[in-house]
Structures are given as C-alpha cells and as structure tokens.
Design an enzyme around this catalytic site. Sequence first.
Site, PDB file in Angstrom:
ATOM      1  N   ASP A 184      -5.855  -0.381  -1.459  1.00 38.62           N
ATOM      2  CA  ASP A 184      -6.761  -1.147  -2.319  1.00 38.62           C
ATOM      3  C   ASP A 184      -7.968  -1.653  -1.544  1.00 38.62           C
ATOM      4  O   ASP A 184      -8.024  -1.578  -0.308  1.00 38.62           O
ATOM      5  CB  ASP A 184      -6.018  -2.358  -2.907  1.00 38.62           C
ATOM      6  CG  ASP A 184      -5.787  -3.448  -1.863  1.00 38.62           C
ATOM      7  OD1 ASP A 184      -5.426  -3.090  -0.716  1.00 38.62           O
ATOM      8  OD2 ASP A 184      -5.974  -4.627  -2.176  1.00 38.62           O
ATOM      9  N   ARG A 225      -6.231   0.655  -6.193  1.00 33.94           N
ATOM     10  CA  ARG A 225      -4.909   1.027  -5.693  1.00 33.94           C
ATOM     11  C   ARG A 225      -4.270   2.139  -6.523  1.00 33.94           C
ATOM     12  O   ARG A 225      -3.517   2.952  -6.015  1.00 33.94           O
ATOM     13  CB  ARG A 225      -4.001  -0.210  -5.731  1.00 33.94           C
ATOM     14  CG  ARG A 225      -2.992  -0.256  -4.603  1.00 33.94           C
ATOM     15  CD  ARG A 225      -1.986  -1.366  -4.821  1.00 33.94           C
ATOM     16  NE  ARG A 225      -2.335  -2.672  -4.308  1.00 33.94           N
ATOM     17  CZ  ARG A 225      -2.305  -3.014  -3.031  1.00 33.94           C
ATOM     18  NH1 ARG A 225      -1.995  -2.130  -2.119  1.00 33.94           N
ATOM     19  NH2 ARG A 225      -2.605  -4.240  -2.653  1.00 33.94           N
ATOM     20  N   GLU A 253       4.628   4.389   6.152  1.00 38.65           N
ATOM     21  CA  GLU A 253       3.347   3.698   6.067  1.00 38.65           C
ATOM     22  C   GLU A 253       2.306   4.589   5.432  1.00 38.65           C
ATOM     23  O   GLU A 253       2.311   5.805   5.604  1.00 38.65           O
ATOM     24  CB  GLU A 253       2.885   3.274   7.466  1.00 38.65           C
ATOM     25  CG  GLU A 253       3.813   2.251   8.091  1.00 38.65           C
ATOM     26  CD  GLU A 253       3.129   1.520   9.213  1.00 38.65           C
ATOM     27  OE1 GLU A 253       2.158   0.808   8.944  1.00 38.65           O
ATOM     28  OE2 GLU A 253       3.560   1.700  10.357  1.00 38.65           O
ATOM     29  N   ASP A 295      -3.658   2.229  11.463  1.00 40.73           N
ATOM     30  CA  ASP A 295      -5.031   1.984  11.905  1.00 40.73           C
ATOM     31  C   ASP A 295      -4.991   1.415  13.325  1.00 40.73           C
ATOM     32  O   ASP A 295      -4.959   2.157  14.305  1.00 40.73           O
ATOM     33  CB  ASP A 295      -5.681   1.037  10.905  1.00 40.73           C
ATOM     34  CG  ASP A 295      -7.106   0.662  11.260  1.00 40.73           C
ATOM     35  OD1 ASP A 295      -7.760   1.447  11.954  1.00 40.73           O
ATOM     36  OD2 ASP A 295      -7.572  -0.413  10.841  1.00 40.73           O
ATOM     37  N   GLY A 336       0.779  -1.240   0.000  1.00 35.84           N
ATOM     38  CA  GLY A 336       0.000   0.000   0.000  1.00 35.84           C
ATOM     39  C   GLY A 336       0.807   1.284   0.000  1.00 35.84           C
ATOM     40  O   GLY A 336       0.346   2.314  -0.483  1.00 35.84           O
ATOM     41  N   VAL A 384     -10.627   3.932   3.664  1.00 36.12           N
ATOM     42  CA  VAL A 384      -9.965   4.731   2.624  1.00 36.12           C
ATOM     43  C   VAL A 384      -9.512   3.853   1.457  1.00 36.12           C
ATOM     44  O   VAL A 384      -9.022   2.737   1.669  1.00 36.12           O
ATOM     45  CB  VAL A 384      -8.735   5.454   3.226  1.00 36.12           C
ATOM     46  CG1 VAL A 384      -8.104   6.387   2.191  1.00 36.12           C
ATOM     47  CG2 VAL A 384      -9.110   6.230   4.475  1.00 36.12           C
TER      48      VAL A 384
HETATM   49  P1  5GP Z   1      -2.770  -1.544  11.109  1.00 34.53           P
HETATM   50  O1  5GP Z   1      -4.170  -1.923  11.532  1.00 34.53           O
HETATM   51  O2  5GP Z   1      -1.801  -2.624  11.462  1.00 34.53           O
HETATM   52  O3  5GP Z   1      -2.386  -0.202  11.656  1.00 34.53           O
HETATM   53  O4  5GP Z   1      -2.794  -1.424   9.524  1.00 34.53           O
HETATM   54  C1  5GP Z   1      -2.679  -2.595   8.748  1.00 34.53           C
HETATM   55  C2  5GP Z   1      -2.874  -2.361   7.297  1.00 34.53           C
HETATM   56  O5  5GP Z   1      -4.274  -2.421   7.043  1.00 34.53           O
HETATM   57  C3  5GP Z   1      -2.446  -1.032   6.681  1.00 34.53           C
HETATM   58  O6  5GP Z   1      -1.075  -0.985   6.378  1.00 34.53           O
HETATM   59  C4  5GP Z   1      -3.286  -1.052   5.409  1.00 34.53           C
HETATM   60  O7  5GP Z   1      -2.661  -1.842   4.411  1.00 34.53           O
HETATM   61  C5  5GP Z   1      -4.556  -1.745   5.870  1.00 34.53           C
HETATM   62  N1  5GP Z   1      -5.600  -0.740   6.138  1.00 34.53           N
HETATM   63  C6  5GP Z   1      -5.885  -0.140   7.312  1.00 34.53           C
HETATM   64  N2  5GP Z   1      -6.887   0.746   7.150  1.00 34.53           N
HETATM   65  C7  5GP Z   1      -7.232   0.713   5.838  1.00 34.53           C
HETATM   66  C8  5GP Z   1      -8.200   1.433   5.043  1.00 34.53           C
HETATM   67  O8  5GP Z   1      -8.952   2.324   5.491  1.00 34.53           O
HETATM   68  N3  5GP Z   1      -8.258   1.104   3.725  1.00 34.53           N
HETATM   69  C9  5GP Z   1      -7.466   0.145   3.161  1.00 34.53           C
HETATM   70  N4  5GP Z   1      -7.625  -0.073   1.856  1.00 34.53           N
HETATM   71  N5  5GP Z   1      -6.543  -0.539   3.877  1.00 34.53           N
HETATM   72  C10 5GP Z   1      -6.423  -0.242   5.193  1.00 34.53           C
END
Ligand code: 5GP
Length: 191
Positions: A158, A164, A98, A102, A46, A152
């Site tokens: 994606d 993407r 990054e 999230d 991403g 998002v």
């Molecule tokens: P984390 O939850 O570990 O902070 O994020 C993990 C991964 O989830 C991110 O790097 C991203 O690839 C994916 N992700 C988190 N939020 C979103 C979002 O709103 N949209 C998309 N498409 N992917 C997300």
Amino acid sequence: MAFGFGAPGLELLLDEPGISATVQRLADELSERHEDGVVLVAVLRGSVPFLADLARAMSIRSVVDFVALTSYTPGAGRVRILMDVTTDLTDRDVVLVEEIVDTGLTSAFLLSELGRRDVRSLSICTLINRPARRVAPVKLDHVGLEIPDRYVIGYGLDHQGRYRNLRVLATADTDVLAKDPDAYVEALYGA
Ligand code: 5GP
C-alpha cells in the site's frame, strides 16, 4: 488503454499472469524442499495476497500464521512484535513469507525471534527483493523478483492505505505520491 495511462511515474512491474507464474515457481521450490509440509509465517499486512496465492499453489501441507510488527522508523528504536503467531513452531519447517525485502531489518528481526523457538528449519521466501537499500544482510532462500531501487505498490503493498488491492504490481513515483497520496487513484480505479 495502456496501464496507468497519463499518470506520471506509474509503471507496470508485473501483470497478473506474471505474478501467477512467479508465485507458482516459488510454490514449486517450497513443495520440493519441504515434503513434510511447512508453517508459513506471513508479516501483516502487505504479504496477505502473496501468502494466499502461495499456500494454494503449493502441493504440500501447510499451516499459515501471522505476525504483526511495529513499523520501523529511523530513530524510533527497534521493531517490536505487536501480534505473535499462535502455532507451536517446535521442530517445524518454518518459512517466513514476505512481500518485499528492502532494508532487511524486518527479516533480520524475525529470523532472530523465530530462530529461538526450536524450529527444525527457518527460511525466507520473498516475492520481491530490492537489494539497493539493504542495511541488514539476510540470506533470502526463495526470491520471486529482484528489482532496482523503485517504490512498489499493489498486490498487498500500500501507500498510506491505498492501492493494496491492485491485482498487479506497479512502480510509482514517490515525489508524486508525497504531494498527493491519491495521485494514482483515478488512473487505477477510474474516476
Ligand atoms: P524492510 O525495510 O524491513 O526490509 O521492509 C519493511 C517493510 O517496508 C516491508 O515489509 C514493506 O511493508 C515496506 N516496504 C518496503 N519497500 C516498500 C515499497 O517499495 N512499497 C511499499 N508499499 N512498501 C514497502
């Protein structure tokens, strides 16, 4: 025609000039902080567009490298590294790049992994911070945009392999996408 006209739940979050300005601000912050250059470590896949724009907007030397991780799914155990960096990080200023933070689990995992490698410094630069669902508290050193709890797509992010390559960032309705992952294809790419 307005962005995503007629597509329910699809809204523009940041247009191309907005993305450029945000990336430039982050690049300036990093350039000021790391005069000796940095190793930018991006999480596949991403963050690729963000990494490419960020590296070119910086005025300092940079090495770019990548990690790929198993995706985090609740109950599936911890995240693992599928592909590691090949750069020697010893005594280097390392910036984890990054697209979005999230839950913070990815960042927390990588901070602990990369932190064991005798780096000089380790910081996080994220384009988007979405604190609403944070599970692992992580210190984010450089943040482009903080957003509420919206899903998002675009600019690297994606949905099941789609969207993407959008040049903008958009928020999308997850109920609409759950019913049909292609729901926004026509509005965004034409018929
Ligand atoms: P984390 O939850 O570990 O902070 O994020 C993990 C991964 O989830 C991110 O790097 C991203 O690839 C994916 N992700 C988190 N939020 C979103 C979002 O709103 N949209 C998309 N498409 N992917 C997300």
